[in-house]
Design a protein around this motif. Structure first.
Motif, PDB file in Angstrom:
ATOM      1  N   UNK A   1       0.836  -1.199   0.000  1.00  0.00           N
ATOM      2  CA  UNK A   1       0.000   0.000   0.000  1.00  0.00           C
ATOM      3  C   UNK A   1       0.870   1.248   0.000  1.00  0.00           C
ATOM      4  N   UNK A   2       0.367   2.306  -0.600  1.00  0.00           N
ATOM      5  CA  UNK A   2       1.023   3.596  -0.482  1.00  0.00           C
ATOM      6  C   UNK A   2      -0.025   4.695  -0.564  1.00  0.00           C
ATOM      7  N   UNK A   3       0.158   5.706   0.247  1.00  0.00           N
ATOM      8  CA  UNK A   3      -0.822   6.778   0.377  1.00  0.00           C
ATOM      9  C   UNK A   3      -0.154   8.124   0.113  1.00  0.00           C
ATOM     10  N   UNK A   4      -0.585   8.791  -0.968  1.00  0.00           N
ATOM     11  CA  UNK A   4      -0.166  10.153  -1.282  1.00  0.00           C
ATOM     12  C   UNK A   4       1.359  10.259  -1.443  1.00  0.00           C
ATOM     13  N   UNK A   5       1.945   9.326  -2.180  1.00  0.00           N
ATOM     14  CA  UNK A   5       3.395   9.327  -2.368  1.00  0.00           C
ATOM     15  C   UNK A   5       3.845   9.375  -3.824  1.00  0.00           C
ATOM     16  N   UNK A   6       2.972   9.067  -4.773  1.00  0.00           N
ATOM     17  CA  UNK A   6       3.424   8.948  -6.163  1.00  0.00           C
ATOM     18  C   UNK A   6       4.032  10.257  -6.654  1.00  0.00           C
ATOM     19  N   UNK A   7       3.470  11.392  -6.275  1.00  0.00           N
ATOM     20  CA  UNK A   7       4.027  12.672  -6.711  1.00  0.00           C
ATOM     21  C   UNK A   7       5.458  12.855  -6.210  1.00  0.00           C
TER      22      UNK A   7
END
Length: 280
Positions: free
Chosen positions: A152-158
């Motif tokens: 999971x990852x939250x609000x990191x792609x940017x």
């Protein structure tokens, strides 16, 4: 309701209905356990007030988290650590794949120190968190290949796009997952899903949903579903300091704070991917 990019992809026939998975809603016992975690005294007040924007129960149910899973969170903050660590403590495993390095900058060391201190201070609840370094491009191995049920990852792609790391990190996530494992992504949404992302808007914190789908598919991930659980139609994405203008950061300080409080946290897409049962 799914956003237009996902609808268009589905209509084009590029998603195979045979790969679609039902969302694994919590059974009564699991729901009781999860609700107890959300109400736990270990959660910071600042995190708890964000539940109305981040919808942790609905989000994790959508991804299909279960208490006996091995779940890796890439570049975690305290918000989901306070939820996932106790939820997985007894029967599963929570891996916090942190971005900061003790051999990096002073800022990175402070970030690592703060995160580790929170685990120590709440050791009775968060103490079984397995902390693994996950920096780019130096270290992308956080768990043995093929052992994670979910990443999971939250609000990191940017953030990844800012250092051209999105391909490398999602490749590592694919490697870490078991066949059939789930990748869950929540990110600030930039409207319009077509075209290759150039990173300009990512520097303002917003990313096109279609771009994340494109990158994930390049490694063999299958799109399972998309959700508007974390959507916010009040967010027009046109803010002086990008997404950080909004709560909880309030990058402008008290300037127009009431206005941005009324908007709330950013508009976000929520995507669920699957690693195929059989990979080449």
């Amino acid at each position: 309701m799914m956003k237009m990019i996902f609808k268009a992809t589905l209509a084009a026939g590029t998603l195979l209905s045979a790969t679609m998975l039902a969302n694994a809603d919590f059974d009564a016992e699991t729901e009781k356990k999860f609700d107890a975690v959300l109400a736990g005294k270990h959660r910071s007040e600042g995190n708890a007030v964000r539940d109305k924007y981040r919808h942790p129960k609905e989000t994790l149910e959508f991804f299909g988290v279960q208490p006996d899973m091995t779940v890796v969170e890439i570049w975690p903050g305290s918000y989901y650590t306070e939820i996932l660590a106790p939820f997985l403590r007894e029967d599963g495993k929570y891996v916090a794949a942190v971005s900061s390095s003790v051999n990096g900058s002073a800022r990175a060391r402070r970030g690592m120190a703060g995160y580790l201190t929170s685990l120590v201070e709440k050791d009775d609840v968060l103490g079984k968190t397995h902390v693994s370094e996950f920096t780019y491009p130096d270290s992308l191995t956080t768990v043995p290949a093929g052992t994670a049920d979910m990443v999971l990852t939250f609000r990191n792609v940017h953030n990844w796009m800012g250092v051209k790391a999105e391909y490398g990190i999602l490749a590592a996530a694919f490697k870490a997952l078991k066949p059939g494992g789930i990748l869950g992504v929540v990110e600030h949404r930039l409207d319009g899903g077509e075209g290759v992302e150039d990173g300009q808007n990512a520097r303002r914190g917003y990313v096109r949903e279609g771009y994340v789908i494109e990158v994930a598919r390049s490694f063999g991930f299958e799109v399972v579903d998309a959700s508007d659980i974390n959507a916010n139609p009040k967010d027009n994405k046109n803010h002086p300091r990008g997404v950080w203008t909004l709560p909880p950061r309030f990058a402008l300080g008290d300037q127009d704070k009431e206005k941005y409080t009324e908007i709330g946290e950013s508009d976000r897409f929520t995507l669920k991917f699957k690693k195929p049962e059989q990979t080449q």
